[in-house]
Design a protein around this motif. Structure first.
Motif, short mmCIF file in Angstrom:
data_model
loop_
_atom_site.label_atom_id
_atom_site.label_comp_id
_atom_site.label_asym_id
_atom_site.label_seq_id
_atom_site.Cartn_x
_atom_site.Cartn_y
_atom_site.Cartn_z
N ASP A 1 0.85 -1.19 0.00
CA ASP A 1 0.00 0.00 0.00
C ASP A 1 0.88 1.24 0.00
O ASP A 1 1.61 1.50 0.97
N LEU A 2 0.79 2.03 -1.07
CA LEU A 2 1.70 3.16 -1.25
C LEU A 2 0.95 4.45 -1.57
O LEU A 2 -0.28 4.46 -1.65
N GLY A 3 1.70 5.53 -1.71
CA GLY A 3 1.10 6.83 -2.03
C GLY A 3 0.28 7.40 -0.89
O GLY A 3 -0.64 8.18 -1.11
N GLU A 4 0.60 7.03 0.35
CA GLU A 4 -0.23 7.41 1.48
C GLU A 4 0.28 8.62 2.26
O GLU A 4 -0.31 9.01 3.26
N SER A 5 1.36 9.24 1.81
CA SER A 5 1.83 10.47 2.45
C SER A 5 0.88 11.61 2.09
O SER A 5 0.18 11.56 1.07
N PHE A 6 0.86 12.65 2.93
CA PHE A 6 -0.06 13.77 2.70
C PHE A 6 0.69 15.06 2.96
O PHE A 6 0.92 15.44 4.11
N GLY A 7 1.12 15.72 1.88
CA GLY A 7 1.87 16.96 2.04
C GLY A 7 3.17 16.71 2.78
O GLY A 7 3.97 15.86 2.41
N GLN A 8 3.38 17.44 3.88
CA GLN A 8 4.60 17.28 4.67
C GLN A 8 4.55 16.08 5.62
O GLN A 8 5.54 15.71 6.23
N TRP A 9 3.37 15.45 5.74
CA TRP A 9 3.22 14.29 6.62
C TRP A 9 3.57 13.05 5.83
O TRP A 9 2.99 12.77 4.80
N ARG A 10 4.57 12.31 6.30
CA ARG A 10 5.09 11.17 5.55
C ARG A 10 4.59 9.84 6.11
O ARG A 10 4.59 9.63 7.32
N MET A 11 4.22 8.96 5.23
CA MET A 11 3.79 7.62 5.60
C MET A 11 4.56 6.62 4.74
O MET A 11 4.45 6.60 3.52
N GLY A 12 5.37 5.78 5.40
CA GLY A 12 6.12 4.77 4.67
C GLY A 12 7.26 5.35 3.85
O GLY A 12 7.54 6.55 3.90
N ASP A 13 7.91 4.49 3.07
CA ASP A 13 9.02 4.88 2.22
C ASP A 13 8.83 4.23 0.86
O ASP A 13 9.35 3.16 0.57
N ALA B 1 -2.92 4.92 -3.02
CA ALA B 1 -4.03 5.64 -2.40
C ALA B 1 -4.67 6.59 -3.40
O ALA B 1 -4.01 7.11 -4.31
N CYS B 2 -5.96 6.84 -3.21
CA CYS B 2 -6.71 7.67 -4.15
C CYS B 2 -7.23 8.97 -3.52
O CYS B 2 -8.08 9.64 -4.10
N GLY B 3 -6.75 9.30 -2.30
CA GLY B 3 -7.13 10.57 -1.69
C GLY B 3 -8.22 10.49 -0.65
O GLY B 3 -8.42 11.46 0.10
N PHE B 4 -8.94 9.37 -0.54
CA PHE B 4 -10.04 9.30 0.42
C PHE B 4 -9.57 8.93 1.83
O PHE B 4 -10.09 9.44 2.80
N HIS B 5 -8.61 8.03 1.94
CA HIS B 5 -8.10 7.68 3.27
C HIS B 5 -6.70 8.25 3.50
O HIS B 5 -6.26 8.38 4.64
N ALA B 6 -6.02 8.59 2.41
CA ALA B 6 -4.65 9.10 2.48
C ALA B 6 -4.23 9.55 1.09
O ALA B 6 -4.89 9.25 0.10
N GLY C 1 -2.39 -0.36 -8.95
CA GLY C 1 -3.80 -0.58 -8.66
C GLY C 1 -4.37 0.56 -7.84
O GLY C 1 -3.63 1.27 -7.14
N ALA C 2 -5.69 0.75 -7.90
CA ALA C 2 -6.37 1.80 -7.14
C ALA C 2 -6.70 1.29 -5.74
O ALA C 2 -7.44 0.31 -5.61
N HIS C 3 -6.16 1.95 -4.73
CA HIS C 3 -6.39 1.56 -3.33
C HIS C 3 -7.55 2.40 -2.81
O HIS C 3 -7.35 3.39 -2.10
N VAL C 4 -8.77 1.99 -3.15
CA VAL C 4 -9.96 2.78 -2.83
C VAL C 4 -10.38 2.56 -1.38
O VAL C 4 -10.09 1.52 -0.80
N ALA C 5 -11.08 3.55 -0.81
CA ALA C 5 -11.40 3.49 0.62
C ALA C 5 -12.66 4.27 0.94
O ALA C 5 -13.21 4.98 0.09
N TYR C 6 -13.10 4.14 2.19
CA TYR C 6 -14.14 5.03 2.70
C TYR C 6 -13.58 6.45 2.77
O TYR C 6 -12.36 6.64 2.92
N PRO C 7 -14.46 7.48 2.73
CA PRO C 7 -13.99 8.86 2.88
C PRO C 7 -13.64 9.13 4.35
O PRO C 7 -14.46 9.61 5.13
N ASP C 8 -12.41 8.81 4.74
CA ASP C 8 -12.04 8.82 6.15
C ASP C 8 -10.57 9.18 6.34
O ASP C 8 -9.77 8.36 6.76
N LEU C 9 -10.22 10.43 6.03
CA LEU C 9 -8.83 10.87 6.19
C LEU C 9 -8.39 10.83 7.65
O LEU C 9 -7.27 10.42 7.95
N VAL C 10 -9.25 11.25 8.55
CA VAL C 10 -8.88 11.31 9.97
C VAL C 10 -8.60 9.92 10.53
O VAL C 10 -7.65 9.70 11.28
N GLY C 11 -9.42 8.95 10.14
CA GLY C 11 -9.26 7.59 10.65
C GLY C 11 -8.42 6.70 9.78
O GLY C 11 -8.36 5.49 10.01
#
Length: 255
Positions: free
Chosen positions: A9-21, A35-40, A61-71
């Motif tokens: 699962d990649l592409g989950e960083s958000f701006g200056q907040w980093r997730m994974g490498d 990630a497609c922007g809904f969870h990250a 692949g598209a890592h689709v999710a619920y609209p839940d950025l906070v969670g």
């Protein structure tokens, strides 16, 4: 020669907040669930990950999710079917646009987190996600939890399905994943995890937390990129499998 897909699962960083490498794990895996922007994921970060996936010859692949950025997409949601279908269509379409700009193609869909776990057994929400995939592009492959009712349901609805196992997650004897809320749900020892995956491929299953051999038929293994020691674990899995004559190859060649 035996072969297996390794996805992450990649592409989950958000701006200056980093997730994974992403840069470190992309040379190890064969498929990237982006990630497609809904969870990250932010547009610029997603585009960067897609470009890196293309450079490494990794399928997307598209890592689709619920609209839940906070969670982080890990909270279950009781969303109406038509709304869920539209949400998934929206996410696939957004990733397809970014992928086109990066010079690669979205070839499959893997739901994330709570959505992944819910549709594994919830027929209503599963059909909503299936309807979204078929509406966008029926040739898209669905990645689903090995042994879950979703695998046969999606196939009955005309989708191609790839069953997935998790390298760093513990299983119950019935083939379900141990909840992240429980101790021991996530495994951290790279050598232990690598040997479990070798056993999965050679013997068709792993040992459950109840101590029973649990059969798992899977064509793809998920190696999470966001947990501590994830890169070392992914490298150990790949090295162990290749040392034992098992090739790492995506179920869908990168284009």
């Amino acid at each position: 020669m035996k072969c297996i897909d390794l996805n992450s699962d990649l592409g989950e960083s958000f701006g200056q907040w980093r997730m994974g490498d992403d840069a470190a794990i992309l040379p190890v895996v064969s498929s990237a669930n982006v990630a497609c922007g809904f969870h990250a994921g932010s547009p610029a970060g997603i585009l960067e990950t897609l470009s890196a996936a293309r450079s490494n010859g990794v399928a997307v692949g598209a890592h689709v999710a619920y609209p839940d950025l906070v969670g982080f997409g890990r909270r279950a949601m009781d969303i109406a079917s038509d709304e869920l279908t539209a949400d998934v269509i929206y996410q696939i379409g957004a990733l397809q646009g970014l992928a086109r700009a990066a010079g690669c193609v979205v070839s499959y869909v893997k739901p994330h987190g709570a959505l992944y776990n819910t549709i594994a057994h919830d027929r209503r929400q599963a059909l909503a996600v299936i309807a979204a995939i078929k509406a966008v592009e029926p040739s898209l492959i669905l990645v689903a939890l090995a042994g879950s009712p979703l695998v046969s349901l999606a196939r009955e609805q005309g989708l191609k399905v790839v069953a997935e196992a998790f390298a760093d997650r513990a299983y119950h004897a019935d083939g379900t994943l141990v909840s992240r809320r429980e101790a021991g749900a996530v495994l951290h020892d790279p050598e232990q995890v690598a040997q479990r995956m070798l056993k999965l491929i050679n013997e068709g299953g792993v040992e459950s937390v109840e101590g029973e051999f649990t059969r798992i038929e899977a064509d793809s293994i998920c190696v999470h990129g966001d947990s501590p020691g994830a890169i070392e674990m992914a490298r150990q899995i790949r090295a162990t499998l290749e040392h034992n004559g098992i090739a790492i190859r995506s179920f869908r060649a990168a284009r």
